[in-house]
Write a protein that holds these residues in place. Structure first.
Motif, mmCIF file in Angstrom:
data_model
loop_
_atom_site.group_PDB
_atom_site.id
_atom_site.type_symbol
_atom_site.label_atom_id
_atom_site.label_comp_id
_atom_site.label_asym_id
_atom_site.label_seq_id
_atom_site.Cartn_x
_atom_site.Cartn_y
_atom_site.Cartn_z
ATOM 1 N N LYS B 31 45.493 12.624 59.106
ATOM 2 C CA LYS B 31 45.668 13.633 60.163
ATOM 3 C C LYS B 31 44.323 14.112 60.690
ATOM 4 N N ILE B 36 43.846 17.259 68.770
ATOM 5 C CA ILE B 36 44.915 17.707 69.659
ATOM 6 C C ILE B 36 44.421 18.898 70.476
ATOM 7 N N ALA B 48 52.144 26.478 67.907
ATOM 8 C CA ALA B 48 51.855 25.037 67.792
ATOM 9 C C ALA B 48 50.451 24.815 67.241
ATOM 10 N N THR B 51 50.299 25.710 63.523
ATOM 11 C CA THR B 51 51.027 24.794 62.651
ATOM 12 C C THR B 51 50.356 23.429 62.577
ATOM 13 N N LEU B 52 49.882 22.939 63.718
ATOM 14 C CA LEU B 52 49.222 21.626 63.716
ATOM 15 C C LEU B 52 47.902 21.697 62.964
ATOM 16 N N TYR B 57 45.513 18.496 61.434
ATOM 17 C CA TYR B 57 44.967 17.946 62.678
ATOM 18 C C TYR B 57 43.781 18.806 63.129
ATOM 19 N N VAL B 59 42.337 20.818 66.005
ATOM 20 C CA VAL B 59 42.950 21.391 67.199
ATOM 21 C C VAL B 59 41.916 22.181 68.004
ATOM 22 N N PRO B 454 55.582 19.776 65.550
ATOM 23 C CA PRO B 454 54.909 19.195 64.377
ATOM 24 C C PRO B 454 55.545 17.875 63.938
ATOM 25 N N GLY B 458 53.891 13.674 65.613
ATOM 26 C CA GLY B 458 53.487 12.708 64.587
ATOM 27 C C GLY B 458 53.930 11.304 64.961
#
Lengths: 250, 638
Positions: B31, B36, B48, B51-52, B57, B59, B454, B458
């Motif tokens: 990840k 992102i 978002a 959580t990501l 990830y 972000v 989420p 993916g």
């Protein structure tokens, strides 16, 4: 109504800044303070002058973005009112109104009436949260919370993060803001696990950001548009001492 | 345009489960190789990004305000729906699903709405764990109230500030990720374009609002969580900064825009007081429980003091026309009736655009203190804005634009027609059809951000593989150059008219011809007027100062420019949708009693607009909507 406006102009953080005086005619008493500022800006545009920059967004008293010091008072003199909720009928025809940014060392001026309040974000980032992984929460009703505690947490959580407390304080202390967030979380059973860590981290982030010390004058609570009580400062002081002592003996 | 909705196989209750199982996963260790971009920090964007980031990830999150906590989700008052059935009053996932599809007047996608109802219960658990101070009963358990369009009590609330508390919950989760370094927050940074390389979204171009710098950011996926476009009407309950630029720019780069004509008008707002008005303020619909709506029977009484108009000369039009629902008729119907009364010259207050909401009967029946206890804060807010005491004379109310159901077309994975570009929350079109029920916007924003994206992102990332392009690559530079040109063009506009004056005029056109009631002639007229206004804007706009520092006039000019194009698209969509449904009322299509007349045969679809070029009319595509689990029926409130 006719108004005389003394408006703070400052081109950037390093500029010294100065007051500029403008006369504004035919202001509707039904307009809000920020709509009066819109009118001033339209007039400045017509005159070929650059309009005054100020922060604003929701214009209904909840986002916390508006931030003017009006006649020496953050958000003006009306109780429980943000600048965007202030209406011109509270002023008299012929009044001179002084308009300045929120002034504090930790809130440097960006331009004109706009200040940088990112120091508040850094306090929240230090510990103004409950660590809960998305998807791992137990059922919402698994943990009953006494209504009274929940209501008091809500009173503190009503803070909109505008910074009027800091701007009104002689020492530019951020204790009311910090204590409101810490108080909200520390009063709930969900917030107990990280309580000590939270309090220590948030207070030290507050100190690092350049805010002054609290002297318990209470100007902050009087200026607060959401009437956050001084009791939360007392609670934060108690929680902080407890956490400090525990950390010494841990 | 490929409009494959990717609805999973199986019975509706199993679709989400099946889909989660068949979606590809990104291995935890991989990840961190993905980047992102999340644009917007409201309920959808904030949840978002948090959580990501938590999943590992990298972000980058952007907002135009000075802090992610200011996003306009914060202004939502009423509450958030969830199929918890804590009240034991017959609620279930299926009932919430049913109510939402029916409330949306059968113009939403069944599978998406069902998933929304399913994850609604997780949202409440998540928010309680974060410390959101929801209202509670004396026993310490969560309290509920009922809301329009539902027969059960499923709305969770935090006083009149539910949006604020949910947003602060998401903001706290986001703050935790920012402090851990997993999310980089970029405040006062406005997205002005999206970078598409080989058909995939690979980054954005933004402008730093403080320094004026144009910046390029690249990533493996771009999430647009930038809210609705209600400000195309100039006056709305949106924040001043809310705009369509992010979604509209994505549309120009190939993302289909669905159902722009689906806009929601809220019946209980404080009316316009004069020319200075910059925004409208909503007052909770709950007021209609104890207030009676009326206007004078005779137009000549409209200017009289309301207390001087005798009972026999008042027309309680909602009670007269809808005896069984009376003052609690749904939002669209109440709004339209108010407009009709005002069009007949019976409106009250400045400009004759207002109707009375009278509490005197309730005060006589229950006492002033009971009314004060229920609505004290709203009466106070009303007095602050209007200077009038509503305990002594009736309130004046009028409908205002409040929410927009249309938005970027997305498939079941929330992906737009540009692979790698996702749209969440109010920015997409999926869940509310032609009309949104109260307390469902917060639910959708958090559902998309915490519990849908989420999983679905993916699948895309695993298949596409990691590999953000360099911000220095030629494709990025090209888009950056076009953004710079656009900004330069605006800043060199030294005409005579401010962007605000154009925005105001556009709003008047939109409200007049594409507001509460629309017809073919008016919409055609509006399109012509908008085109003329846009030509004038291009010639006579005045933007003062320079582009290398904080310049609010320049920011507004860019947003208004996009609204001028978008307003035309909205009118075109309203023109082509030759039926009445939900918030879209075409005067040509109504029953003998003046109720909305749907045309399921020809319009049971989402209309998706594809941009071609500035000289060409965009093309209209359709995603057919099928109803296998809720039977198509006529809404009636008589």
């Amino acid at each position: 109504m006719k108004l005389f406006l003394k408006v703070w102009r400052q081109s950037d953080r390093n500029d010294e800044g100065r007051f500029e005086t403008h006369t504004l005619d035919e202001v509707s008493e039904d307009s809000s303070f920020l709509e009066m500022m819109d009118q001033l800006n339209e007039q400045l545009l017509e005159e070929g002058t650059e309009p005054v920059v100020f922060d604003h967004d929701c214009r209904e008293g909840i986002c916390g973005m508006c931030s003017l010091t009006i006649n020496g008072h953050p958000h003006g003199t009306e109780n429980s009112t943000t600048t965007c909720q202030l209406h011109m009928r509270k002023f008299e025809d012929g009044d001179t109104i002084t308009i300045e940014p929120f002034r504090a060392r930790a809130f440097p001026v960006v331009k004109d009436l706009v200040v940088d309040r990112s120091a508040f974000d850094s306090i929240t980032q230090a510990g103004g949260f409950i660590t809960v992984r998305t998807g791992s929460a137990p059922d919402g009703n698994a943990l009953p919370v006494p209504k009274n505690d929940s209501d008091r947490a809500m009173d503190a959580a009503a803070c909109i993060g505008c910074g009027a407390c800091v701007a009104s304080c002689k020492n530019a202390s951020a204790m009311l803001f910090t204590s409101a967030k810490a108080g909200h979380l520390n009063m709930l059973p969900q917030g107990q696990a990280e309580k000590d860590k939270r309090v220590l981290a948030m207070v030290s982030a507050m100190d690092e950001a350049g805010f002054g010390n609290c002297r318990n004058f209470g100007e902050c609570s009087a200026a607060c548009p959401k009437d956050i009580s001084l009791d939360y400062i007392a609670k934060l002081n108690r929680d902080h001492i407890k956490a400090k002592i525990k950390s010494v003996f841990a | 345009m490929n409009l494959d909705s990717k609805i999973p196989e199986g019975p509706i209750a199993d679709k989400w489960d099946n889909h989660r199982f068949s979606s590809k996963l990104v291995n935890p260790a991989n990840k961190r190789k993905y980047k992102i971009i999340v644009v917007g920090s409201g309920l959808a964007g904030g949840s978002a990004a948090a959580t990501l980031g938590e999943l590992g990830y990298n972000v980058d999150c952007f907002c135009y305000q000075d802090s992610p906590r200011r996003a306009h989700s914060i202004a939502a008052q009423g509450g958030i729906n969830a199929a918890k059935n804590y009240q034991n009053d017959g609620d279930s996932v299926h009932r919430l699903f049913y109510d939402t599809v029916k409330g949306g007047d059968f113009r939403s996608r069944e599978a998406n709405v069902y998933r929304l109802a399913q994850v609604s219960t997780n949202i409440i658990d998540q928010c309680v764990a974060q410390g959101v101070p929801f209202a509670r009963e004396y026993g310490g358990l969560l309290a509920n109230r009922s809301f329009g369009g539902a027969q059960v009590s499923r709305t969770f609330y935090a006083r009149g500030q539910t949006g604020q508390q949910l947003l602060l919950g998401a903001y706290s989760a986001l703050s935790r990720q920012i402090s851990s370094g997993q999310v980089k927050m970029h405040t006062r940074e406005e997205m002005l374009d999206i970078v598409v390389v080989d058909g995939h979204a690979k980054g954005i171009i933004s402008r730093n609002l403080t320094t004026g710098e144009t910046n390029a950011w690249t990533a493996d996926a771009v999430l647009l969580c930038t809210g609705g476009y209600g400000n195309v009407y100039y006056l709305s309950t949106n924040a001043i900064g809310c705009n369509v630029t992010a979604t509209f720019r994505a549309y120009r780069r190939g993302a289909g825009f669905a159902n722009p004509c689906f806009t929601q008008i809220h019946p209980t707002c404080i009316p316009v007081a004069g020319d200075h008005q910059s925004k409208l303020t909503l007052m909770s619909e709950s007021l209609r429980n104890d207030g009676r709506v009326w206007v004078p029977k005779k137009a000549e009484d409209a200017s009289k003091h309301p207390n001087d108009i005798p009972e026999s000369d008042r027309d309680y039009y909602l009670e007269r026309k809808y005896p069984s629902f009376g003052n609690l008729a749904p939002r669209d119907i109440s709004s339209r009736s108010a407009k009709e009364a005002c069009d007949e010259g019976r409106g009250v207050g400045p400009g004759g655009r207002g109707v009375y909401l009278d509490f005197s009967d309730s005060i006589t029946r229950l006492g002033e203190s009971a009314i004060r206890e229920r609505y004290g804060n709203l009466f106070q807010m009303y007095e602050r804005i209007t200077g009038e005491n509503a305990y002594q004379r009736p309130m004046r109310i009028y409908p205002a634009i409040h929410y927009t159901m249309g938005g970027l077309w997305v498939d079941y994975n929330l992906m737009t027609t540009i692979p790698g570009c996702f749209a969440l929350g109010e920015a997409n079109f999926s869940d509310h059809g032609a009309n949104r029920l109260g307390a469902s916007a917060l639910m959708q924003g958090l559902s998309d951000g915490y519990f849908v994206i989420p999983y679905t992102i993916g699948d895309y990332l695993a298949k596409a593989g990691a590999g953000a392009i360099s911000p220095d690559s030629a494709e990025v530079k090209e888009v950056m150059e076009s953004v710079r040109e656009r900004v330069d063009q605006l800043i060199s506009s030294k005409g005579k008219r401010s962007s605000r004056s154009y925005h105001k005029e556009l709003g008047q056109i939109m409200w007049e011809y594409a507001g509460m009631a629309r017809n073919e002639k008016g919409l055609n007229k509006a399109i012509g007027q908008i085109q003329d206004l846009r030509d004038d804007f291009n010639k006579n706009l005045l933007v003062p100062g320079s582009g290398d520092n904080l310049n609010a006039e320049l920011e507004r000019a860019g947003r208004v420019r996009d609204f001028l194009d978008f307003g035309e698209l909205l009118c075109r969509d309203a023109l082509e949708r030759n039926e009445s449904c939900g918030g879209h009322f075409r005067e040509e299509h109504q029953t003998e009693d003046g109720e909305a007349l749907r045309d399921d045969e020809n319009f049971a679809h989402a209309a998706v607009w594809e941009y071609d070029s500035d000289d060409k009319i965009p093309s209209r595509h359709q995603e057919k909507l099928t109803y296998d689990n809720v039977k198509l029926a006529v809404r009636s409130y008589k």
